[in-house]
Structure formats: C-alpha cells, structure tokens
Design an enzyme around this catalytic site. Sequence first.
Site, PDB file in Angstrom:
ATOM      1  N   CYS A 108       4.737  -0.857 -30.267  1.00 17.67           N
ATOM      2  CA  CYS A 108       4.713  -1.937 -31.266  1.00 17.67           C
ATOM      3  C   CYS A 108       3.726  -2.925 -31.321  1.00 17.67           C
ATOM      4  O   CYS A 108       3.763  -3.799 -32.008  1.00 17.67           O
ATOM      5  CB  CYS A 108       6.237  -2.452 -30.971  1.00 17.67           C
ATOM      6  N   HIS A 233       6.076  -9.522 -34.259  1.00 13.60           N
ATOM      7  CA  HIS A 233       6.588  -8.098 -34.158  1.00 13.60           C
ATOM      8  C   HIS A 233       8.079  -8.251 -34.597  1.00 13.60           C
ATOM      9  O   HIS A 233       8.940  -9.212 -33.946  1.00 13.60           O
ATOM     10  CB  HIS A 233       6.406  -7.394 -32.896  1.00 13.60           C
ATOM     11  N   ASN A 263      13.234  -2.331 -36.858  1.00  8.73           N
ATOM     12  CA  ASN A 263      12.195  -2.381 -36.081  1.00  8.73           C
ATOM     13  C   ASN A 263      11.606  -1.227 -36.497  1.00  8.73           C
ATOM     14  O   ASN A 263      11.927   0.101 -36.169  1.00  8.73           O
ATOM     15  CB  ASN A 263      12.503  -2.404 -34.344  1.00  8.73           C
TER      16      ASN A 263
HETATM   17  N1  ACO Z   1      27.832  -2.441 -31.158  1.00  8.22           N
HETATM   18  C1  ACO Z   1      28.775  -3.131 -30.784  1.00  8.22           C
HETATM   19  N2  ACO Z   1      28.583  -3.544 -29.388  1.00  8.22           N
HETATM   20  C2  ACO Z   1      27.678  -2.884 -28.789  1.00  8.22           C
HETATM   21  C3  ACO Z   1      26.445  -2.293 -29.276  1.00  8.22           C
HETATM   22  C4  ACO Z   1      26.711  -2.000 -30.501  1.00  8.22           C
HETATM   23  N3  ACO Z   1      25.676  -1.372 -31.235  1.00  8.22           N
HETATM   24  N4  ACO Z   1      25.471  -1.947 -28.231  1.00  8.22           N
HETATM   25  C5  ACO Z   1      26.033  -2.643 -27.131  1.00  8.22           C
HETATM   26  N5  ACO Z   1      27.320  -3.051 -27.303  1.00  8.22           N
HETATM   27  C6  ACO Z   1      28.265  -3.918 -26.455  1.00  8.22           C
HETATM   28  C7  ACO Z   1      27.946  -3.468 -24.971  1.00  8.22           C
HETATM   29  O1  ACO Z   1      28.731  -2.301 -24.465  1.00  8.22           O
HETATM   30  C8  ACO Z   1      28.318  -4.630 -24.238  1.00  8.22           C
HETATM   31  O2  ACO Z   1      29.918  -4.761 -24.222  1.00  8.22           O
HETATM   32  P1  ACO Z   1      30.517  -5.370 -22.970  1.00  8.22           P
HETATM   33  O3  ACO Z   1      29.912  -6.720 -22.853  1.00  8.22           O
HETATM   34  O4  ACO Z   1      32.029  -5.084 -22.948  1.00  8.22           O
HETATM   35  O5  ACO Z   1      29.877  -4.448 -21.821  1.00  8.22           O
HETATM   36  C9  ACO Z   1      28.074  -5.874 -25.176  1.00  8.22           C
HETATM   37  O6  ACO Z   1      28.220  -5.286 -26.490  1.00  8.22           O
HETATM   38  C10 ACO Z   1      26.745  -6.560 -24.913  1.00  8.22           C
HETATM   39  O7  ACO Z   1      25.561  -5.534 -24.777  1.00  8.22           O
HETATM   40  P2  ACO Z   1      24.012  -5.904 -24.325  1.00  8.22           P
HETATM   41  O8  ACO Z   1      23.425  -4.516 -24.180  1.00  8.22           O
HETATM   42  O9  ACO Z   1      24.202  -6.832 -23.291  1.00  8.22           O
HETATM   43  O10 ACO Z   1      23.721  -6.227 -25.700  1.00  8.22           O
HETATM   44  P3  ACO Z   1      22.440  -7.266 -26.059  1.00  8.22           P
HETATM   45  O11 ACO Z   1      22.975  -8.614 -26.472  1.00  8.22           O
HETATM   46  O12 ACO Z   1      21.474  -7.295 -25.076  1.00  8.22           O
HETATM   47  O13 ACO Z   1      22.078  -6.583 -27.402  1.00  8.22           O
HETATM   48  C11 ACO Z   1      20.063  -5.034 -27.903  1.00  8.22           C
HETATM   49  C12 ACO Z   1      21.476  -5.187 -27.378  1.00  8.22           C
HETATM   50  C13 ACO Z   1      20.165  -5.446 -29.463  1.00  8.22           C
HETATM   51  C14 ACO Z   1      19.645  -3.566 -27.815  1.00  8.22           C
HETATM   52  C15 ACO Z   1      19.026  -6.089 -27.323  1.00  8.22           C
HETATM   53  O14 ACO Z   1      19.013  -5.964 -25.787  1.00  8.22           O
HETATM   54  C16 ACO Z   1      17.856  -5.922 -27.568  1.00  8.22           C
HETATM   55  O15 ACO Z   1      17.228  -6.108 -28.770  1.00  8.22           O
HETATM   56  N6  ACO Z   1      16.887  -5.560 -26.608  1.00  8.22           N
HETATM   57  C17 ACO Z   1      15.192  -5.389 -26.937  1.00  8.22           C
HETATM   58  C18 ACO Z   1      15.232  -4.308 -27.630  1.00  8.22           C
HETATM   59  C19 ACO Z   1      13.709  -4.069 -28.061  1.00  8.22           C
HETATM   60  O16 ACO Z   1      13.362  -5.163 -28.553  1.00  8.22           O
HETATM   61  N7  ACO Z   1      13.341  -2.950 -28.318  1.00  8.22           N
HETATM   62  C20 ACO Z   1      12.301  -2.613 -29.151  1.00  8.22           C
HETATM   63  C21 ACO Z   1      10.860  -2.842 -28.276  1.00  8.22           C
HETATM   64  S1  ACO Z   1       9.865  -2.398 -29.245  1.00  8.22           S
HETATM   65  C22 ACO Z   1       9.174  -0.922 -29.060  1.00  8.22           C
HETATM   66  O17 ACO Z   1       8.387  -0.725 -28.292  1.00  8.22           O
HETATM   67  C23 ACO Z   1       9.669   0.227 -29.733  1.00  8.22           C
END
Ligand code: ACO
Length: 306
Positions: A108, A233, A263
């Site tokens: 990215c 990004h 993304n």
């Molecule tokens: N839908 C509904 N609920 C969900 C989902 C979903 N898609 N995914 C997770 N949950 C639930 C989890 O099970 C958890 O439930 P719990 O509290 O009962 O355990 C709760 O939601 C919170 O989960 P988290 O994983 O803590 O959610 P978070 O707020 O961290 O959001 C996300 C997840 C959106 C993936 C976030 O962590 C994120 O954006 N991380 C960075 C990702 C990123 O930028 N990646 C790309 C990098 S660039 C590249 O190189 C490709």
Amino acid sequence: MTIRVAGIGTALPEKIVTNDELAKTIDTNDQWIRDRSGIGQRHVGGVTSELATEAGIRAIKNAGLTPDDIGLLIVCTTTPDQQLPATSAVVQRDIGLTCGAFDINAVCAGFIYSYVMAYGQMLMPGGPERVLVIGSESLSRIVDWTDRGTAILFGDGAGAAVMERHEQGEMLAYDLGSNGELQEILYADHGGYIKMEGREVFKRAVRAVSGSVEIALKKAGMTADDIDVVIPHQANIRIIEAVSQRTGLSMEKTHNVIEFTGNTSSATIPLTLAEAERNGALQPGQIVLMTGFGAGMAWGTAVVRW
Ligand code: ACO
C-alpha cells in the site's frame, strides 16, 4: 529543474459489491463496516494489467500527451498478473509505450515509493522527461470472501499519474520507511489469501504514518498547518482520523474515496488524487502531502508543491 504531475487517470471495475451484499454471505452488516472502517462499497473485478492500462491511457490523455511522450513506466502492484514477466511489460505493450518499464511492490506504500523513484529517475543525467506511474490492484483474487476480518476491507482498481519536468511543481521532502519485523501481521502466501491481524495493523499503521508525516514535514521545514491538501492511503477512515489527531493534519483538507472504493492498496493514493483534482483542490502552488502504509510493513510520505 522541477517536476509536476501533468495528468491523472483512474479505472474501476464496473461491478460494485455493497456492504449489504457482503452481509448476505458473511456475518457482518453495513453499519458495522461503515462505523469501523468508513467503507460503504468496493469495486470488484478486472485484471491488474487491464485496469492499469485503462488508468494509464486516461492519465496520458488528461496530460494532453501521447504514449510516445512517456520515457519510463513504473507499475506498482502487489497483485501482479503473473509471476513473470513484470505486469509493467504487459501494460507497456497494451498502452503502446516504447520506453523502459518495471514493477515496484511496496504494497500500500507502493505509490509513494514509485513517485519518489520516478522523481529520482527524472533527475538523473539523461533521465526521462516524463514518467508514467500506475498503481493497480486486483485484490479480490487474494481475498478470502468467507473471512469477515478482511473481506470487508479490500477492492480492485487503478490510478495513474504522468510526472513531467516543468518549472511548476516540486517535491519538498519525502520519507520512506519499513519494518520487516512486522511481516507476520499482514501477508499473503503465493496462491493464498490475505491474512491480517487487524487490530495490530491498525495500531502500527497509526504510529508509522504519524511518524513518517512528522519526519517529512520536518525535512520540508513545515508544520501541519502549511499543508493545503492531504492525500492519505485509504485503508480505514479511523486510521486517517487518528493520524490527523496525532499530527495536526486537518481532516477538512483531507481527501477520501474509501467509502466508494474500499482499500485498493497501491491504487488508493492516485484514486484519491483524482478525486481531489475533480473537486478543484489541486491548484498550482498548493502544498500536497501524500502518505501511505501497508504490509511489510512499509510506509512513505511525500510533501510536494503542486
Ligand atoms: N462484522 C461484524 N463484526 C465484526 C467484523 C465484521 N466484519 N469483524 C470483526 N467483528 C467483531 C469482532 O468479532 C469483535 O467482536 P467481539 O468484541 O465480540 O470480540 C468486534 O467486532 C471488534 O473486532 P476488532 O477486530 O477489534 O475490530 P476493529 O475495530 O479492530 O476493526 C478492522 C477491524 C476494521 C479490520 C480494523 O482492525 C482495521 O481496519 N485494521 C487495519 C486494517 C488495515 O488497515 N489493513 C490494510 C493495511 S494496507 C495493506 O497493506 C493491504
């Protein structure tokens, strides 16, 4: 001698997958995805080289040029068409270019790395007058559509920029960084799907981007207040907001397309540049900050006078 962006072009596959459509096959919902990431839909389909070709042709046209005017092609992608040749070879053929061509994979951060490399090439003795830089991805091929932790985030698309020697426009500072110790928090094996520790990537991304922005601003002798246009990004709107809070970069000056594209890895920055251009935000003399991060982890920031 200074260098400007002379033209921008984009390409998105026709097919749109909304959050509601995703919720039919995985345990998620539109509200959760919007609240946690800012994403409302993503474009899905196409082949990396085809999307790159479409975006590249549009950027050349937007610059008022023809393929013969391009002296070097850089394609940044983490989803190449084939193991070999480089995707840029296919794109070079399909656009009808005759210049040198190579790929960059900094995931990215690929567009920032490519922008800096293109700039350097143009400053070399006998270097090209114009470089076409294209970020293109078909991430849907490496997304596990049953994994709600990643399937909600990624999309396909391409964005391109023609850079040319010109009295208007220059790079004021840049910062490139990487930390291979973090390889395990975000990766895809050959033939496999994206595996990600979302929370960890989130935390590291905020830290890495904020640090990189601060380094680049310091090198440019500027503060966040000097920046007119922010092009981050597009991984997660909450990452962008957290970076804004830490660095003082204004959210009002920040341009985003994540709601409509998700993304698209190395394509997000040129797609966002195109959006800023459509909104009339990219005027000559404006100070533009572009910043990206991704798997590796790798990150980069460029501060440019438009
Ligand atoms: N839908 C509904 N609920 C969900 C989902 C979903 N898609 N995914 C997770 N949950 C639930 C989890 O099970 C958890 O439930 P719990 O509290 O009962 O355990 C709760 O939601 C919170 O989960 P988290 O994983 O803590 O959610 P978070 O707020 O961290 O959001 C996300 C997840 C959106 C993936 C976030 O962590 C994120 O954006 N991380 C960075 C990702 C990123 O930028 N990646 C790309 C990098 S660039 C590249 O190189 C490709």
